[in-house]
Scaffold this motif. Sequence first.
Motif, PDB file in Angstrom:
ATOM      1  N   GLN A 212       0.865  -1.313   0.070  1.00  0.00           N
ATOM      2  CA  GLN A 212       0.031   0.048   0.130  1.00  0.00           C
ATOM      3  C   GLN A 212       0.652   1.322  -0.066  1.00  0.00           C
ATOM      4  O   GLN A 212       0.546   2.179  -0.644  1.00  0.00           O
ATOM      5  N   ARG A 213       1.911   1.206   0.618  1.00  0.00           N
ATOM      6  CA  ARG A 213       2.916   2.441   0.666  1.00  0.00           C
ATOM      7  C   ARG A 213       3.371   2.673  -0.476  1.00  0.00           C
ATOM      8  O   ARG A 213       3.318   3.826  -1.094  1.00  0.00           O
ATOM      9  N   ARG A 214       4.040   1.635  -1.255  1.00  0.00           N
ATOM     10  CA  ARG A 214       4.345   1.705  -2.774  1.00  0.00           C
ATOM     11  C   ARG A 214       3.391   2.133  -3.539  1.00  0.00           C
ATOM     12  O   ARG A 214       3.513   3.057  -4.522  1.00  0.00           O
ATOM     13  N   LEU A 215       2.025   1.569  -3.469  1.00  0.00           N
ATOM     14  CA  LEU A 215       1.064   2.171  -4.179  1.00  0.00           C
ATOM     15  C   LEU A 215       0.730   3.754  -4.114  1.00  0.00           C
ATOM     16  O   LEU A 215       0.441   4.475  -5.015  1.00  0.00           O
ATOM     17  N   ASN A 216       0.675   4.032  -2.723  1.00  0.00           N
ATOM     18  CA  ASN A 216       0.450   5.390  -2.456  1.00  0.00           C
ATOM     19  C   ASN A 216       1.634   6.469  -2.873  1.00  0.00           C
ATOM     20  O   ASN A 216       1.180   7.300  -3.296  1.00  0.00           O
ATOM     21  N   ARG A 217       2.880   5.869  -2.982  1.00  0.00           N
ATOM     22  CA  ARG A 217       3.913   6.698  -3.535  1.00  0.00           C
ATOM     23  C   ARG A 217       3.594   6.830  -5.182  1.00  0.00           C
ATOM     24  O   ARG A 217       3.847   7.968  -5.565  1.00  0.00           O
ATOM     25  N   ILE A 218       3.214   5.724  -5.794  1.00  0.00           N
ATOM     26  CA  ILE A 218       2.878   5.938  -7.210  1.00  0.00           C
ATOM     27  C   ILE A 218       1.807   6.724  -7.350  1.00  0.00           C
ATOM     28  O   ILE A 218       2.008   7.605  -8.378  1.00  0.00           O
ATOM     29  N   GLY A 219       0.875   6.709  -6.422  1.00  0.00           N
ATOM     30  CA  GLY A 219      -0.459   7.499  -6.765  1.00  0.00           C
ATOM     31  C   GLY A 219       0.122   9.081  -6.543  1.00  0.00           C
ATOM     32  O   GLY A 219      -0.262   9.804  -7.237  1.00  0.00           O
ATOM     33  N   ALA A 220       0.642   9.263  -5.293  1.00  0.00           N
ATOM     34  CA  ALA A 220       1.346  10.651  -5.109  1.00  0.00           C
ATOM     35  C   ALA A 220       2.324  11.185  -6.404  1.00  0.00           C
ATOM     36  O   ALA A 220       2.068  12.330  -6.859  1.00  0.00           O
ATOM     37  N   GLY A 221       3.054  10.163  -6.739  1.00  0.00           N
ATOM     38  CA  GLY A 221       3.864  10.778  -7.960  1.00  0.00           C
ATOM     39  C   GLY A 221       3.216  11.093  -9.253  1.00  0.00           C
ATOM     40  O   GLY A 221       3.461  12.006  -9.904  1.00  0.00           O
ATOM     41  N   PHE A 222       1.870  10.311  -9.393  1.00  0.00           N
ATOM     42  CA  PHE A 222       1.355  10.374 -10.626  1.00  0.00           C
ATOM     43  C   PHE A 222       0.437  11.711 -10.454  1.00  0.00           C
ATOM     44  O   PHE A 222       0.206  12.322 -11.703  1.00  0.00           O
ATOM     45  N   ASP A 223       0.010  11.958  -9.227  1.00  0.00           N
ATOM     46  CA  ASP A 223      -0.817  13.348  -9.177  1.00  0.00           C
ATOM     47  C   ASP A 223       0.472  14.549  -9.766  1.00  0.00           C
ATOM     48  O   ASP A 223       0.016  15.648 -10.122  1.00  0.00           O
ATOM     49  N   ASP A 231       9.390  15.403 -15.285  1.00  0.00           N
ATOM     50  CA  ASP A 231      10.657  14.916 -15.427  1.00  0.00           C
ATOM     51  C   ASP A 231      10.675  13.729 -14.038  1.00  0.00           C
ATOM     52  O   ASP A 231      11.654  13.231 -14.076  1.00  0.00           O
ATOM     53  N   LEU A 232       9.526  13.754 -13.314  1.00  0.00           N
ATOM     54  CA  LEU A 232       9.646  12.680 -12.303  1.00  0.00           C
ATOM     55  C   LEU A 232       9.560  11.396 -12.750  1.00  0.00           C
ATOM     56  O   LEU A 232       8.859  10.969 -13.614  1.00  0.00           O
ATOM     57  N   ARG A 233      10.160  10.466 -12.191  1.00  0.00           N
ATOM     58  CA  ARG A 233      10.363   9.139 -12.343  1.00  0.00           C
ATOM     59  C   ARG A 233       9.997   8.195 -11.175  1.00  0.00           C
ATOM     60  O   ARG A 233      10.469   8.443 -10.325  1.00  0.00           O
ATOM     61  N   ARG A 249       6.017   1.306 -16.296  1.00  0.00           N
ATOM     62  CA  ARG A 249       5.123   1.547 -17.504  1.00  0.00           C
ATOM     63  C   ARG A 249       4.621   2.920 -17.391  1.00  0.00           C
ATOM     64  O   ARG A 249       4.469   3.854 -18.381  1.00  0.00           O
ATOM     65  N   ILE A 250       4.136   3.529 -16.029  1.00  0.00           N
ATOM     66  CA  ILE A 250       3.967   4.828 -16.240  1.00  0.00           C
ATOM     67  C   ILE A 250       5.058   5.787 -16.181  1.00  0.00           C
ATOM     68  O   ILE A 250       4.983   6.767 -16.963  1.00  0.00           O
ATOM     69  N   ASP A 251       6.295   5.381 -15.964  1.00  0.00           N
ATOM     70  CA  ASP A 251       7.510   6.134 -16.503  1.00  0.00           C
ATOM     71  C   ASP A 251       7.788   6.130 -17.791  1.00  0.00           C
ATOM     72  O   ASP A 251       7.774   7.260 -18.568  1.00  0.00           O
ATOM     73  N   GLY A 252       7.298   5.049 -18.486  1.00  0.00           N
ATOM     74  CA  GLY A 252       7.308   4.829 -20.009  1.00  0.00           C
ATOM     75  C   GLY A 252       6.470   6.142 -20.639  1.00  0.00           C
ATOM     76  O   GLY A 252       6.671   6.649 -21.704  1.00  0.00           O
ATOM     77  N   ALA A 253       5.278   5.815 -20.242  1.00  0.00           N
ATOM     78  CA  ALA A 253       4.053   6.760 -20.774  1.00  0.00           C
ATOM     79  C   ALA A 253       4.369   8.189 -20.383  1.00  0.00           C
ATOM     80  O   ALA A 253       3.996   8.915 -21.204  1.00  0.00           O
ATOM     81  N   THR A 254       4.974   8.468 -19.242  1.00  0.00           N
ATOM     82  CA  THR A 254       5.480   9.790 -18.955  1.00  0.00           C
ATOM     83  C   THR A 254       6.329  10.581 -19.677  1.00  0.00           C
ATOM     84  O   THR A 254       6.405  11.643 -20.493  1.00  0.00           O
ATOM     85  N   GLU A 255       7.299   9.780 -20.236  1.00  0.00           N
ATOM     86  CA  GLU A 255       8.411  10.089 -21.283  1.00  0.00           C
ATOM     87  C   GLU A 255       7.813  10.310 -22.602  1.00  0.00           C
ATOM     88  O   GLU A 255       7.909  11.002 -23.334  1.00  0.00           O
TER      89      GLU A 255
END
Length: 476
Positions: A212-223, A231-233, A249-255
């Motif tokens: 859950q912590r990892r998912l929360n970190r991904i969610g916060a980063g996605f926001d 530039d965030l990865r 995959r989110i990083d790839g989509a962001t790039e």
Amino acid sequence: MSALRQAIALSLAFLVLLTLGGLLLDDVITEEFRAETEEALREEYQRISDRLTREGRFPEEIVTAEVFSDSGVGYAVLRADGKVLGPVLRGAFDSQGFDILEAEALFQPKALETLDRIFDLIDEDDEEEPSDSGPAAEETATGQLAFDVAFESEADLGWRIYSGAVLDGHLVVYAPGVSAFGSDLTSVILVFVVILSLPALIIGLIFGIRAQRRLNRIGAGFDRIADGELDLRLAPKVIRDDIDELAARIDGATERLQASIRQMSDFSANIAHDLRTPLTRLRLHLDQADEAEDQTSHREAAIAQMDDIIAIFGAIQRIARMQSQGRRDGFAAVDLGVVVEQVHEIYEAVAQDAGQSLSCRITNAATIHADRSLIMQLLANLIENAIRHAGEGARIAIDLSGSWLVVTDDGPGIPEAERGRVLDPLYRLDRSRNTAGAGLGLAMVKAIAELHEAELALMYSADERGLRIEVRFPQP
């Protein structure tokens, strides 16, 4: 908190499956022991029955041996005169075949007392010196009856019997049932489930909280990415599981999003730069049209400038439609050799007028699934680009081998750092600003190649001179 809910659900599912598996194992083992017990009873019954048949009588000493044989099976007989030989009650002979009786309904009172003492000795021996073969207790009852128990059990077991007629009497063989064994196994399983419940839930919570912590970190980063921080990865350096793969995959989509926004920004700057000149000329002709005596020439010039602007936007729209893959419905079988020959015939004279040469070589031309008009436009754009920028006296060559199309020239070429950007709409090299065109030719080539899922590559021609453009179409 989906990860926590999933961890708790998985832990509970594990406990439920463990319980169900244990109960199923209990049923299987109980049934197996029941089958083995019945087989042992049947074999013992047959052995004794054969012996009595051979002797033709019921000898008194038949039950003076061990009540339980080495296989854990005991026996007794009922003679024709009504006398019972053995430690069982007369009612035990009432049934035929297999049956289950409680100890009180099977054994005589003295035998029950002896069994109770045997089981007490078994319990005491278990507490003092347990052994693999099981404790044995010997106790004398009714003078000569000896009870030798070669197995561990419980005093409240049901007893499995098998009875039938032998000679002019009745024979019954008996052995402990397995109902108490199954009950004990079920109890052990339930105890283990209770013991494992708390550790399983704790471990599940630990893993759930981490996930859950990892998912929360991904969610916060996605926001943050949604707020424009492209530039965030999010992915770690080492991909360990599906969550890290999701972050990658989110990083790839962001790039890709970052590249698209950069391309859009460059495109906006290029379109503003390239449209400034025709729009300025258009305004100039419109301003001078009222004061000039020859208004027709100014009006025609203004119309020409408007046509150029419309052509630019038309080309941009065609590229957008191709990038959305909206024209794949018109695909059909296309012979690349025929297309190359037709385009070569059209542009050979154009190249000669520009003081250049255009050669063509075709080897084993392939037939591909494509849009014929777009393939012709792709090749025409490549040749026009070479004619426009290679310079006077340049040699331009078309080479088709299978589905591999190559266009080369010995002109100034394109610097390696610029090759990726010249494929963007309206991007032009500085030295090309004074030549005709809007910088859409190679962008159109790229869009057509992507629509046909072809590989497009720009590189130096032979001897590190000129430009070599390769297009490799997929074959059906």
